[in-house]
Design a protein around this motif. Structure first.
Motif, mmCIF file in Angstrom:
data_model
loop_
_atom_site.group_PDB
_atom_site.id
_atom_site.type_symbol
_atom_site.label_atom_id
_atom_site.label_comp_id
_atom_site.label_asym_id
_atom_site.label_seq_id
_atom_site.Cartn_x
_atom_site.Cartn_y
_atom_site.Cartn_z
ATOM 1 N N LEU A 1 1.410 9.799 6.361
ATOM 2 C CA LEU A 1 2.301 8.643 5.879
ATOM 3 C C LEU A 1 2.889 8.755 4.580
ATOM 4 C CD1 LEU A 1 -0.175 5.880 6.700
ATOM 5 C CD2 LEU A 1 1.809 6.595 8.152
ATOM 6 N N ASN A 2 2.180 10.103 3.846
ATOM 7 C CA ASN A 2 2.858 10.161 2.226
ATOM 8 C C ASN A 2 4.268 10.837 2.734
ATOM 9 O OD1 ASN A 2 0.527 9.604 1.025
ATOM 10 N ND2 ASN A 2 -0.389 11.391 1.576
ATOM 11 N N LYS A 3 4.540 11.101 3.957
ATOM 12 C CA LYS A 3 5.911 12.087 3.993
ATOM 13 C C LYS A 3 7.057 10.907 4.204
ATOM 14 C CE LYS A 3 3.558 15.608 6.562
ATOM 15 N NZ LYS A 3 3.221 16.261 7.911
ATOM 16 N N LEU A 4 6.512 9.765 4.263
ATOM 17 C CA LEU A 4 7.515 8.501 4.642
ATOM 18 C C LEU A 4 8.213 8.045 3.242
ATOM 19 C CD1 LEU A 4 6.120 6.553 7.745
ATOM 20 C CD2 LEU A 4 7.941 8.354 7.627
ATOM 21 N N SER A 5 9.572 7.685 3.188
ATOM 22 C CA SER A 5 9.954 6.922 2.169
ATOM 23 C C SER A 5 9.806 5.171 2.542
ATOM 24 C CB SER A 5 11.489 7.121 2.059
ATOM 25 O OG SER A 5 12.029 6.709 3.006
ATOM 26 N N LEU B 1 0.841 -1.116 0.069
ATOM 27 C CA LEU B 1 0.207 -0.032 -0.046
ATOM 28 C C LEU B 1 0.966 1.165 -0.013
ATOM 29 C CD1 LEU B 1 -2.857 -1.026 2.658
ATOM 30 C CD2 LEU B 1 -3.143 -0.671 0.017
ATOM 31 N N HIS B 2 1.857 1.217 0.793
ATOM 32 C CA HIS B 2 2.921 2.192 0.894
ATOM 33 C C HIS B 2 3.553 2.489 -0.463
ATOM 34 C CE1 HIS B 2 4.681 5.572 2.904
ATOM 35 N NE2 HIS B 2 6.269 5.333 2.537
ATOM 36 N N GLY C 1 1.800 7.492 -6.375
ATOM 37 C CA GLY C 1 0.830 8.401 -6.718
ATOM 38 C C GLY C 1 -0.694 8.109 -6.112
ATOM 39 N N GLU C 2 -0.963 6.917 -5.627
ATOM 40 C CA GLU C 2 -2.214 6.726 -5.023
ATOM 41 C C GLU C 2 -2.397 7.604 -3.632
ATOM 42 O OE1 GLU C 2 -5.049 4.904 -5.650
ATOM 43 O OE2 GLU C 2 -4.048 4.962 -7.655
ATOM 44 N N ARG C 3 -1.220 8.103 -3.157
ATOM 45 C CA ARG C 3 -1.465 8.857 -1.834
ATOM 46 C C ARG C 3 -2.222 8.193 -0.834
ATOM 47 N NH1 ARG C 3 2.819 11.565 -2.036
ATOM 48 N NH2 ARG C 3 2.038 13.233 -0.855
ATOM 49 N N MET D 1 9.349 3.816 6.141
ATOM 50 C CA MET D 1 8.111 2.950 6.593
ATOM 51 C C MET D 1 8.773 1.459 7.167
ATOM 52 S SD MET D 1 4.804 2.357 7.007
ATOM 53 C CE MET D 1 3.865 3.560 5.828
ATOM 54 N N ALA D 2 9.812 0.975 6.413
ATOM 55 C CA ALA D 2 10.067 -0.313 6.814
ATOM 56 C C ALA D 2 10.821 -0.331 8.104
ATOM 57 C CB ALA D 2 11.032 -0.825 5.797
ATOM 58 N N GLN D 3 11.399 0.867 8.462
ATOM 59 C CA GLN D 3 12.318 0.989 9.700
ATOM 60 C C GLN D 3 11.168 1.256 10.720
ATOM 61 O OE1 GLN D 3 14.822 4.521 9.292
ATOM 62 N NE2 GLN D 3 15.423 4.349 11.397
#
Length: 115
Positions: A52-56, A34-35, A41-43, A60-62
């Protein structure tokens, strides 16, 4: 050893909400998929999840596998420093006055200090 990801309070709420749903709605793999889609582009949408859009992908994995913690604001860092520093210099009124005057001159209001 890898460190926890430092995030804003808003991002911490979004991650907490997302990871709480992991048990019932999503697996770790599904969250990462999902991320990935969000980054393409789905945001992430919604008042909470849009942060959550601010995370690479790596972040996200970290956050998922190592963890995350709320990064202190500059004001919180100052109050923590001030509380640790001031008891170390009892009687040094000049130094404390300089700190207070500097904050006043800069027009900074810090809850728990001068507000």
């Amino acid at each position: 050893m890898a460190e926890k990801l430092k995030v804003s309070r808003e991002l911490a709420w979004a991650l907490k909400d997302l990871f709480a749903r992991k048990k019932d709605d999503y697996s770790y793999d599904e969250i990462l998929k999902l991320h990935y889609e969000a980054l393409k582009g789905e945001r992430w949408k919604g008042e909470t999840w849009e942060h959550l859009n601010k995370l690479s992908m790596a972040e996200m994995a970290q956050a998922m596998f190592i963890g995350y913690e709320i990064e202190e604001t500059p004001e919180e860092q100052f109050i923590k420093w001030y509380k640790d520093f001031c008891p170390a210099i009892p009687g040094d009124a000049i130094c404390l006055e300089v700190i207070h005057k500097t904050i006043e001159i800069l027009g900074i209001k810090i809850k728990g200090f001068n507000e």
